[in-house]
Design a protein around this motif. Sequence first.
Motif, PDB file in Angstrom:
ATOM      1  N   TYR A  56       0.669  -1.162   0.002  1.00  0.00           N
ATOM      2  CA  TYR A  56       0.008   0.003   0.282  1.00  0.00           C
ATOM      3  C   TYR A  56       0.848   1.162   0.000  1.00  0.00           C
ATOM      4  O   TYR A  56       2.030   1.287   0.654  1.00  0.00           O
ATOM      5  N   ASP A  57       0.368   2.342  -0.697  1.00  0.00           N
ATOM      6  CA  ASP A  57       1.116   3.480  -0.718  1.00  0.00           C
ATOM      7  C   ASP A  57       1.239   4.009   0.494  1.00  0.00           C
ATOM      8  O   ASP A  57       0.461   4.079   1.593  1.00  0.00           O
ATOM      9  N   GLY A  58       2.329   4.400   0.968  1.00  0.00           N
ATOM     10  CA  GLY A  58       2.829   5.197   2.390  1.00  0.00           C
ATOM     11  C   GLY A  58       2.697   4.029   3.515  1.00  0.00           C
ATOM     12  O   GLY A  58       2.863   4.592   4.687  1.00  0.00           O
ATOM     13  N   MET A  59       2.671   2.692   3.135  1.00  0.00           N
ATOM     14  CA  MET A  59       2.896   1.670   4.328  1.00  0.00           C
ATOM     15  C   MET A  59       4.095   0.699   3.886  1.00  0.00           C
ATOM     16  O   MET A  59       4.438   0.586   2.784  1.00  0.00           O
ATOM     17  N   THR A  60       4.710   0.099   4.980  1.00  0.00           N
ATOM     18  CA  THR A  60       5.391  -1.018   4.884  1.00  0.00           C
ATOM     19  C   THR A  60       4.935  -2.335   5.394  1.00  0.00           C
ATOM     20  O   THR A  60       4.412  -2.142   6.723  1.00  0.00           O
ATOM     21  N   LEU A  61       5.046  -3.519   4.885  1.00  0.00           N
ATOM     22  CA  LEU A  61       4.822  -4.402   5.437  1.00  0.00           C
ATOM     23  C   LEU A  61       5.736  -5.000   6.443  1.00  0.00           C
ATOM     24  O   LEU A  61       7.157  -5.113   6.179  1.00  0.00           O
ATOM     25  N   GLY A 138      -1.624   0.847  12.119  1.00  0.00           N
ATOM     26  CA  GLY A 138      -1.112   0.305  10.814  1.00  0.00           C
ATOM     27  C   GLY A 138      -2.469  -0.425  10.233  1.00  0.00           C
ATOM     28  O   GLY A 138      -3.704  -0.098  10.603  1.00  0.00           O
ATOM     29  N   ARG A 139      -2.330  -1.262   9.239  1.00  0.00           N
ATOM     30  CA  ARG A 139      -3.343  -1.927   8.452  1.00  0.00           C
ATOM     31  C   ARG A 139      -3.240  -3.433   8.631  1.00  0.00           C
ATOM     32  O   ARG A 139      -2.075  -3.900   8.514  1.00  0.00           O
ATOM     33  N   ILE A 224      -8.850  -3.822   8.956  1.00  0.00           N
ATOM     34  CA  ILE A 224      -8.800  -2.648   9.707  1.00  0.00           C
ATOM     35  C   ILE A 224      -7.677  -1.814   9.482  1.00  0.00           C
ATOM     36  O   ILE A 224      -6.494  -2.066   9.025  1.00  0.00           O
ATOM     37  N   GLU A 225      -7.867  -0.442   9.451  1.00  0.00           N
ATOM     38  CA  GLU A 225      -6.802   0.592   9.277  1.00  0.00           C
ATOM     39  C   GLU A 225      -6.953   1.318  10.814  1.00  0.00           C
ATOM     40  O   GLU A 225      -8.017   1.730  10.992  1.00  0.00           O
ATOM     41  N   ARG A 289      -1.539 -10.202   7.538  1.00  0.00           N
ATOM     42  CA  ARG A 289      -0.475  -9.205   7.113  1.00  0.00           C
ATOM     43  C   ARG A 289      -0.542  -8.016   7.833  1.00  0.00           C
ATOM     44  O   ARG A 289      -1.690  -7.523   8.072  1.00  0.00           O
ATOM     45  N   VAL A 290       0.434  -7.295   8.382  1.00  0.00           N
ATOM     46  CA  VAL A 290       0.266  -6.347   9.301  1.00  0.00           C
ATOM     47  C   VAL A 290       1.311  -5.326   8.619  1.00  0.00           C
ATOM     48  O   VAL A 290       2.482  -5.516   8.366  1.00  0.00           O
ATOM     49  N   PHE A 291       0.723  -4.205   8.082  1.00  0.00           N
ATOM     50  CA  PHE A 291       1.471  -2.874   7.275  1.00  0.00           C
ATOM     51  C   PHE A 291       1.505  -1.831   8.232  1.00  0.00           C
ATOM     52  O   PHE A 291       0.393  -1.524   9.105  1.00  0.00           O
ATOM     53  N   GLN A 292       2.513  -0.908   8.281  1.00  0.00           N
ATOM     54  CA  GLN A 292       2.596   0.209   9.159  1.00  0.00           C
ATOM     55  C   GLN A 292       2.765   1.531   8.340  1.00  0.00           C
ATOM     56  O   GLN A 292       3.694   1.216   7.375  1.00  0.00           O
ATOM     57  N   PHE A 293       2.658   2.233   8.638  1.00  0.00           N
ATOM     58  CA  PHE A 293       2.585   3.802   8.230  1.00  0.00           C
ATOM     59  C   PHE A 293       4.116   4.344   8.038  1.00  0.00           C
ATOM     60  O   PHE A 293       4.661   4.111   9.194  1.00  0.00           O
ATOM     61  N   ASP A 294       4.577   4.734   6.831  1.00  0.00           N
ATOM     62  CA  ASP A 294       5.969   5.146   6.773  1.00  0.00           C
ATOM     63  C   ASP A 294       6.297   6.590   7.662  1.00  0.00           C
ATOM     64  O   ASP A 294       5.219   7.130   7.879  1.00  0.00           O
TER      65      ASP A 294
END
Length: 294
Positions: A56-61, A138-139, A224-225, A289-294
């Motif tokens: 996702y744009d602006g996020m990192t796995l 995060g997401r 969720i975000e 999967r967990v993504f967090q905001f850059d």
Amino acid sequence: MKFSTRIQYLLFFGVVGGFFLSCDSEDKDNPSGSNPSNPVATIPIPEQGYVSPTSYDGMTLVWEDDFEGNSLDIANWSHETGRGDNGWGNNELQYYRSQNTSVERGHLIITAKEEAFGGSQYTSSRIVSMNKKQFRYGRVDIRAVMPRGQGLWPALWMLGSNFSEVGWPACGEIDIMEMVGGQGRENTVHGTVHWQNDGSHAEFGGSYKLQSGTLADQFHVFSIEWTANRITWYIDNNKYHEIDTTPAQLDEFRRSFFFIMNVAVGGNWPGSPDNSTVFPQHMIVDYIRVFQFD
């Protein structure tokens, strides 16, 4: 899960006599949850369904579990076993066993069975990432297909990592996905938060009804975000619920949480199985999967 999560956790993780209770002895010889004596190769895994993006744009796995191999990764997950206190606080009917968890063909499979064990007439599984994987903000994307049938109650959810210090609901709870089986309810996903407000339990939830089919027909992605200001729920990237968490009494949701995946049988919300319920039933999880905001 709805109702008294605190009661069920006090049995297993709440400080009882000053120490943590261990899992039941019937599971000690099988800590990974693999069950070679009960192969699940015949369980059908749907090929259809939504697949979420890998970025996702602006996020990192920052973490994922694709459930590869032939057993649960104990670096990520532990089992909770037993009947809980008052049916895990919800009058649930199942006995949780590690043997009801399998990892097969790149999927986690939690199986609910009608079988007598430990004073219960049903068995299932419940896995947690407590003390192993916890996150703040995060997401979260979880791709899964649900069981079906009256009395089935699958859930993908989170609890505050400070549970053992403050208890429930003060630790906070985020239900990413709950489904209630039977009575035409299997087409609806529920997303809810629980917290403590002036010493009492408070909750706020929303739901989404599929236009066709049920959550047991094919894979869906439950997401969720989560930021310091709000939590937003999605199914297949369609937003359906949101809460503003900026009020001070919602401070629980500005701390770390861990994950729980389980299939309950019976309980206050779904009611008990009946003659229409077919066992065994399976919740099949493709990935988390967990993504967090850059």
